[in-house]
Design a protein around this motif. Sequence first.
Motif, PDB file in Angstrom:
ATOM      1  N   LYS B  18      51.637  36.771  46.399  1.00  0.00           N
ATOM      2  CA  LYS B  18      50.890  36.475  45.176  1.00  0.00           C
ATOM      3  C   LYS B  18      49.913  35.348  45.505  1.00  0.00           C
ATOM      4  O   LYS B  18      50.311  34.328  46.088  1.00  0.00           O
ATOM      5  CB  LYS B  18      51.843  36.056  44.062  1.00  0.00           C
ATOM      6  CG  LYS B  18      51.197  35.979  42.690  1.00  0.00           C
ATOM      7  CD  LYS B  18      52.255  35.838  41.599  1.00  0.00           C
ATOM      8  CE  LYS B  18      51.642  35.902  40.219  1.00  0.00           C
ATOM      9  NZ  LYS B  18      52.640  35.875  39.139  1.00  0.00           N
ATOM     10  N   TYR B  47      36.328  39.879  36.743  1.00  0.00           N
ATOM     11  CA  TYR B  47      36.671  39.514  35.365  1.00  0.00           C
ATOM     12  C   TYR B  47      35.719  38.421  34.922  1.00  0.00           C
ATOM     13  O   TYR B  47      35.180  37.678  35.742  1.00  0.00           O
ATOM     14  CB  TYR B  47      38.099  38.941  35.282  1.00  0.00           C
ATOM     15  CG  TYR B  47      39.192  39.921  34.991  1.00  0.00           C
ATOM     16  CD1 TYR B  47      39.941  40.454  36.039  1.00  0.00           C
ATOM     17  CD2 TYR B  47      39.505  40.296  33.692  1.00  0.00           C
ATOM     18  CE1 TYR B  47      40.972  41.348  35.791  1.00  0.00           C
ATOM     19  CE2 TYR B  47      40.537  41.195  33.435  1.00  0.00           C
ATOM     20  CZ  TYR B  47      41.272  41.710  34.493  1.00  0.00           C
ATOM     21  OH  TYR B  47      42.291  42.596  34.244  1.00  0.00           O
ATOM     22  N   SER B  49      35.305  35.445  31.442  1.00  0.00           N
ATOM     23  CA  SER B  49      35.913  34.843  30.262  1.00  0.00           C
ATOM     24  C   SER B  49      34.826  34.125  29.472  1.00  0.00           C
ATOM     25  O   SER B  49      34.031  33.378  30.048  1.00  0.00           O
ATOM     26  CB  SER B  49      36.994  33.848  30.680  1.00  0.00           C
ATOM     27  OG  SER B  49      37.405  33.068  29.572  1.00  0.00           O
ATOM     28  N   LYS B  55      39.302  37.028  27.783  1.00  0.00           N
ATOM     29  CA  LYS B  55      38.875  37.591  29.062  1.00  0.00           C
ATOM     30  C   LYS B  55      38.401  39.016  28.836  1.00  0.00           C
ATOM     31  O   LYS B  55      38.808  39.680  27.885  1.00  0.00           O
ATOM     32  CB  LYS B  55      40.018  37.581  30.071  1.00  0.00           C
ATOM     33  CG  LYS B  55      41.219  38.408  29.630  1.00  0.00           C
ATOM     34  CD  LYS B  55      42.368  38.278  30.578  1.00  0.00           C
ATOM     35  CE  LYS B  55      43.562  39.118  30.092  1.00  0.00           C
ATOM     36  NZ  LYS B  55      44.757  38.928  30.925  1.00  0.00           N
ATOM     37  N   LYS B  57      37.414  42.620  31.301  1.00  0.00           N
ATOM     38  CA  LYS B  57      37.367  43.239  32.619  1.00  0.00           C
ATOM     39  C   LYS B  57      35.916  43.414  33.053  1.00  0.00           C
ATOM     40  O   LYS B  57      35.041  43.723  32.248  1.00  0.00           O
ATOM     41  CB  LYS B  57      38.060  44.595  32.594  1.00  0.00           C
ATOM     42  CG  LYS B  57      39.559  44.501  32.376  1.00  0.00           C
ATOM     43  CD  LYS B  57      40.184  45.889  32.348  1.00  0.00           C
ATOM     44  CE  LYS B  57      41.690  45.794  32.133  1.00  0.00           C
ATOM     45  NZ  LYS B  57      42.322  47.140  32.087  1.00  0.00           N
ATOM     46  N   PRO B  61      38.419  45.444  38.159  1.00  0.00           N
ATOM     47  CA  PRO B  61      39.555  44.586  37.818  1.00  0.00           C
ATOM     48  C   PRO B  61      40.884  44.991  38.449  1.00  0.00           C
ATOM     49  O   PRO B  61      41.834  44.207  38.434  1.00  0.00           O
ATOM     50  CB  PRO B  61      39.632  44.743  36.302  1.00  0.00           C
ATOM     51  CG  PRO B  61      39.118  46.131  36.062  1.00  0.00           C
ATOM     52  CD  PRO B  61      38.051  46.360  37.100  1.00  0.00           C
ATOM     53  N   GLU B  62      40.961  46.174  39.013  1.00  0.00           N
ATOM     54  CA  GLU B  62      42.240  46.684  39.503  1.00  0.00           C
ATOM     55  C   GLU B  62      42.794  45.785  40.617  1.00  0.00           C
ATOM     56  O   GLU B  62      42.101  45.461  41.577  1.00  0.00           O
ATOM     57  CB  GLU B  62      42.077  48.120  40.030  1.00  0.00           C
ATOM     58  CG  GLU B  62      41.655  49.136  38.969  1.00  0.00           C
ATOM     59  CD  GLU B  62      40.178  49.085  38.642  1.00  0.00           C
ATOM     60  OE1 GLU B  62      39.790  49.581  37.568  1.00  0.00           O
ATOM     61  OE2 GLU B  62      39.398  48.505  39.457  1.00  0.00           O
ATOM     62  N   TYR B  64      43.826  42.740  40.147  1.00  0.00           N
ATOM     63  CA  TYR B  64      43.568  41.343  39.826  1.00  0.00           C
ATOM     64  C   TYR B  64      43.956  41.044  38.374  1.00  0.00           C
ATOM     65  O   TYR B  64      43.950  41.928  37.536  1.00  0.00           O
ATOM     66  CB  TYR B  64      42.084  41.007  39.992  1.00  0.00           C
ATOM     67  CG  TYR B  64      41.497  41.287  41.340  1.00  0.00           C
ATOM     68  CD1 TYR B  64      40.860  42.497  41.604  1.00  0.00           C
ATOM     69  CD2 TYR B  64      41.568  40.343  42.353  1.00  0.00           C
ATOM     70  CE1 TYR B  64      40.322  42.773  42.845  1.00  0.00           C
ATOM     71  CE2 TYR B  64      41.014  40.601  43.607  1.00  0.00           C
ATOM     72  CZ  TYR B  64      40.394  41.814  43.838  1.00  0.00           C
ATOM     73  OH  TYR B  64      39.862  42.069  45.079  1.00  0.00           O
ATOM     74  N   SER B  65      44.260  39.787  38.123  1.00  0.00           N
ATOM     75  CA  SER B  65      44.389  39.297  36.760  1.00  0.00           C
ATOM     76  C   SER B  65      43.780  37.896  36.716  1.00  0.00           C
ATOM     77  O   SER B  65      43.468  37.320  37.757  1.00  0.00           O
ATOM     78  CB  SER B  65      45.850  39.264  36.297  1.00  0.00           C
ATOM     79  OG  SER B  65      46.601  38.385  37.113  1.00  0.00           O
ATOM     80  N   SER B  67      43.429  33.967  34.349  1.00  0.00           N
ATOM     81  CA  SER B  67      44.008  33.069  33.356  1.00  0.00           C
ATOM     82  C   SER B  67      43.010  31.976  33.037  1.00  0.00           C
ATOM     83  O   SER B  67      42.405  31.399  33.948  1.00  0.00           O
ATOM     84  CB  SER B  67      45.296  32.448  33.901  1.00  0.00           C
ATOM     85  OG  SER B  67      45.777  31.448  33.036  1.00  0.00           O
ATOM     86  N   GLU B  79      48.125  39.759  42.270  1.00  0.00           N
ATOM     87  CA  GLU B  79      49.567  39.878  42.038  1.00  0.00           C
ATOM     88  C   GLU B  79      50.325  40.227  43.314  1.00  0.00           C
ATOM     89  O   GLU B  79      51.402  39.716  43.560  1.00  0.00           O
ATOM     90  CB  GLU B  79      49.832  40.927  40.957  1.00  0.00           C
ATOM     91  CG  GLU B  79      49.270  40.553  39.589  1.00  0.00           C
ATOM     92  CD  GLU B  79      50.037  39.413  38.921  1.00  0.00           C
ATOM     93  OE1 GLU B  79      51.189  39.121  39.335  1.00  0.00           O
ATOM     94  OE2 GLU B  79      49.504  38.808  37.975  1.00  0.00           O
TER      95      GLU B  79
END
Lengths: 114, 114
Positions: B18, B47, B49, B55, B57, B61-62, B64-65, B67, B79
């Motif tokens: 991660k 991404y 924000s 947020k 996409k 975006p696949e 990934y995330s 914050s 991840e």
Amino acid sequence: AQSVTQLDSQVPVFEEAPVELRCNYSSSVSVYLFWYVQYPNQGLQLLLKYLSGSTLVKGINGFEAEFNKSQTSFHLRKPSVHISDTAEYFCAVTMDGNNRKLIWGLGTSLAVNP
Amino acid sequence: DVKVTQSSRYLVKRTGEKVFLECVQDMDHENMFWYRQDPGLGLRLIYFSYDVKMKEKGDIPEGYSVSREKKERFSLILESASTNQTSMYLCASSSGGRTPYEQYFGPGTRLTVT
């Protein structure tokens, strides 16, 4: 959908020669246009932008660009390049009413040779 | 002077780890962005924000995330890192509002996944 085309992926040029980096966009609405430069191993920095008004825009380091609405172009020019202008150049566009995101060209690599 | 900083310039991680990439801006900007840059593919938006805890996409975006718990900080999370996520990652920020303000970029993080 909007798109940006940078017509040359690589442009070699000799020092003190003039250069033109070409950028065309497709959009049916009002647009705002940007040129960014990326020096080796660095992030991008703004060279110049067109928002409204005069179609000839002057930027940093002696660069200028001309917005041509009829030809949907925003070509970047410099009358005399230096070795230090060697970098990647990106054209980007955003449209009125949705200006958070930029649509990017793939970039033009300018190599200035002595 | 405006500033966007990224937590690492170079990072090497193993497959399956991660990974957290951090970005901080000191300009009180509403918008923040994560891009990846690969040769021949230009900048691709992962991404973005437009407000704290908000947020959207981007184009890729696949895998990934993100914050955004505070206005000045925007984190990209892989991840479970894979070798095809080896790339240069660029963070940017811009002011909000109707005027299309330019994006300011950090220096980039070159991530290698082995």
